[in-house]
Design an enzyme around this catalytic site. Structure first.
Site, mmCIF file in Angstrom:
data_model
loop_
_atom_site.group_PDB
_atom_site.id
_atom_site.type_symbol
_atom_site.label_atom_id
_atom_site.label_comp_id
_atom_site.label_asym_id
_atom_site.label_seq_id
_atom_site.Cartn_x
_atom_site.Cartn_y
_atom_site.Cartn_z
ATOM 1 N N CYS A 1 3.186 -6.263 9.826
ATOM 2 C CA CYS A 1 2.921 -5.317 8.730
ATOM 3 C C CYS A 1 4.295 -4.898 8.224
ATOM 4 O O CYS A 1 5.192 -4.596 9.023
ATOM 5 C CB CYS A 1 2.154 -4.124 9.275
ATOM 6 S SG CYS A 1 2.151 -2.690 8.196
ATOM 7 N N THR A 2 4.464 -4.864 6.903
ATOM 8 C CA THR A 2 5.807 -4.612 6.366
ATOM 9 C C THR A 2 6.309 -3.188 6.638
ATOM 10 O O THR A 2 7.492 -2.912 6.453
ATOM 11 C CB THR A 2 5.854 -4.900 4.849
ATOM 12 O OG1 THR A 2 4.784 -4.203 4.216
ATOM 13 C CG2 THR A 2 5.733 -6.397 4.581
ATOM 14 N N HIS A 3 5.422 -2.306 7.094
ATOM 15 C CA HIS A 3 5.889 -0.981 7.502
ATOM 16 C C HIS A 3 6.632 -1.022 8.846
ATOM 17 O O HIS A 3 7.456 -0.156 9.133
ATOM 18 C CB HIS A 3 4.706 -0.016 7.678
ATOM 19 C CG HIS A 3 4.159 0.549 6.406
ATOM 20 N ND1 HIS A 3 3.435 -0.203 5.507
ATOM 21 C CD2 HIS A 3 4.205 1.807 5.895
ATOM 22 C CE1 HIS A 3 3.059 0.573 4.492
ATOM 23 N NE2 HIS A 3 3.513 1.798 4.702
ATOM 24 N N CYS B 1 2.872 -7.073 1.668
ATOM 25 C CA CYS B 1 1.898 -6.348 2.486
ATOM 26 C C CYS B 1 1.166 -7.392 3.340
ATOM 27 O O CYS B 1 0.504 -8.284 2.787
ATOM 28 C CB CYS B 1 0.925 -5.631 1.553
ATOM 29 S SG CYS B 1 -0.464 -4.854 2.409
ATOM 30 N N THR C 1 -1.386 -7.009 5.202
ATOM 31 C CA THR C 1 -2.835 -6.846 5.116
ATOM 32 C C THR C 1 -3.388 -7.536 3.867
ATOM 33 O O THR C 1 -4.347 -8.315 3.945
ATOM 34 C CB THR C 1 -3.180 -5.341 5.087
ATOM 35 O OG1 THR C 1 -2.525 -4.708 6.188
ATOM 36 C CG2 THR C 1 -4.662 -5.110 5.175
ATOM 37 N N SER D 1 0.829 -1.204 0.000
ATOM 38 C CA SER D 1 0.000 0.000 0.000
ATOM 39 C C SER D 1 0.868 1.261 0.000
ATOM 40 O O SER D 1 0.398 2.340 -0.337
ATOM 41 C CB SER D 1 -0.903 0.007 1.235
ATOM 42 O OG SER D 1 -0.104 -0.038 2.399
ATOM 43 N N TYR E 1 -4.361 0.412 3.911
ATOM 44 C CA TYR E 1 -5.298 -0.675 3.600
ATOM 45 C C TYR E 1 -5.894 -1.263 4.892
ATOM 46 O O TYR E 1 -7.014 -1.755 4.901
ATOM 47 C CB TYR E 1 -4.570 -1.825 2.886
ATOM 48 C CG TYR E 1 -4.252 -1.641 1.423
ATOM 49 C CD1 TYR E 1 -4.448 -0.421 0.771
ATOM 50 C CD2 TYR E 1 -3.749 -2.706 0.685
ATOM 51 C CE1 TYR E 1 -4.133 -0.291 -0.579
ATOM 52 C CE2 TYR E 1 -3.439 -2.580 -0.662
ATOM 53 C CZ TYR E 1 -3.631 -1.366 -1.291
ATOM 54 O OH TYR E 1 -3.318 -1.243 -2.623
ATOM 55 N N GLY E 2 -5.074 -1.251 5.937
ATOM 56 C CA GLY E 2 -5.365 -2.070 7.113
ATOM 57 C C GLY E 2 -6.542 -1.662 7.966
ATOM 58 O O GLY E 2 -6.925 -2.387 8.879
HETATM 59 N N1 DGL Z 1 2.521 -2.649 4.668
HETATM 60 C C1 DGL Z 1 1.110 -2.970 4.833
HETATM 61 C C2 DGL Z 1 1.003 -4.261 5.625
HETATM 62 O O1 DGL Z 1 1.957 -5.019 5.621
HETATM 63 C C3 DGL Z 1 0.421 -1.757 5.357
HETATM 64 C C4 DGL Z 1 -1.031 -1.899 5.408
HETATM 65 C C5 DGL Z 1 -1.801 -0.613 5.389
HETATM 66 O O2 DGL Z 1 -1.751 0.068 4.368
HETATM 67 O O3 DGL Z 1 -2.505 -0.372 6.360
HETATM 68 O O4 DGL Z 1 0.028 -4.593 6.229
#
Ligand code: DGL
Length: 269
Positions: free
Chosen positions: A186-188, A73, A75, A11, A42-43
């Site tokens: 979450c990859t962030h 991602c 999510t 995302s 997205y989450g």
């Molecule tokens: N990097 C996304 C994940 O791993 C972020 C999701 C989001 O946009 O909320 O879930």
């Protein structure tokens, strides 16, 4: 051998945690990255919407003739069906299985924590994947809805009091549970590893799903003989669905290279 690029989407900038490790492991591969910055986060959305976005992101990558799609991602990975690889027509992986496999190995207490977006935690995707590997493991999840907006806005410094306060609040429920392994689901979140590490201490193993997925992709491409035949450095192209400026700055800082020229804005759908 297959000289087509590897496709990666998220995302926003979180999926770059996978890209960074892919560049390290597979320096000759071309990579195309799509960050859906116009629709992040997205989450906090419903599964139907997330699924629709994930399919559109994948279709865009497929239109770029990629040889493999990675949903970097948590999510999106938590809602995509198990049969998604067949829909893609090329190899596909999300981040859940690689991270679950990496988390099972180090736990001694059998208690694994998962932090993720509200959708990922609600979908219990990591818990299901871990229990498929070992049903005796206890999995405790906690959603962290403020982490993605913080990271997307460049707030990642571990000494920032705002980040510290938010992280302390989100990690408090794990105290006294016996958790010795935490999936940054979450990859962030690996961009906040500094503050998370400081709060939890060195005894807790932190699992980075983006990096684990990059290792999974490297093994998959090697095993199926789909690596590039070239010996020159691979190219990087980035596509986003909102202004390129913010992305170039944050992503460039994270990857430690100037990527301004390589970022293009596109309209999806
Ligand atoms: N990097 C996304 C994940 O791993 C972020 C999701 C989001 O946009 O909320 O879930």
């Amino acid at each position: 051998m297959d000289d087509r690029p590897i496709g990666v989407f998220d995302s926003g900038i979180g999926g770059l945690t996978a890209v960074k490790e892919l560049i390290r492991l597979l320096p000759h591969e071309d990579i195309i990255y799509f960050g859906d910055t116009g629709r992040v986060p997205y989450g906090t959305r419903g599964n139907e919407t997330i699924l629709k976005y994930a399919r559109q992101d994948t279709d865009f990558l497929l239109s770029q003739n990629v040889k493999l799609v990675t949903a970097a991602c948590g999510t999106a990975s938590s809602v995509l069906p198990g049969s998604f690889a067949e829909e893609c027509g090329v190899p596909f992986t999300g981040v859940i299985v690689p991270a679950a496999q990496a988390a099972r190995a180090p736990t001694r207490t059998g208690v694994i924590g998962v932090i993720g977006t509200p959708a990922t935690i609600k979908n219990r995707a990591y818990g299901k994947a871990i229990r498929n590997i070992d049903p005796s493991v206890t999995v405790i999840g906690n959603p962290c809805p403020l982490f993605v907006p913080l990271v997307e806005n460049g707030y990642t410094e571990k000494d920032n009091p705002v980040i510290r306060m938010v992280a302390e609040e989100y990690l408090a429920p794990f105290a006294g549970t016996g958790m010795d392994t935490l999936i940054l689901g979450c990859t962030h979140y690996p961009l906040l590893k500094g503050v998370i590490r400081e709060i939890l201490g060195d005894e807790v193993t932190l699992v980075d799903p983006g990096a684990e997925t990059a290792r999974y992709v490297a093994n998959l491409l090697t095993g199926r003989r789909l690596l590039s035949s070239r010996h020159t450095p691979g190219t990087l192209r980035f596509y986003v669905s909102d202004s390129t400026e913010n992305f170039s700055e944050n992503a460039g800082r994270f990857l430690q290279r100037n990527i301004t020229e390589a970022v293009e804005r596109i309209e999806l759908g």
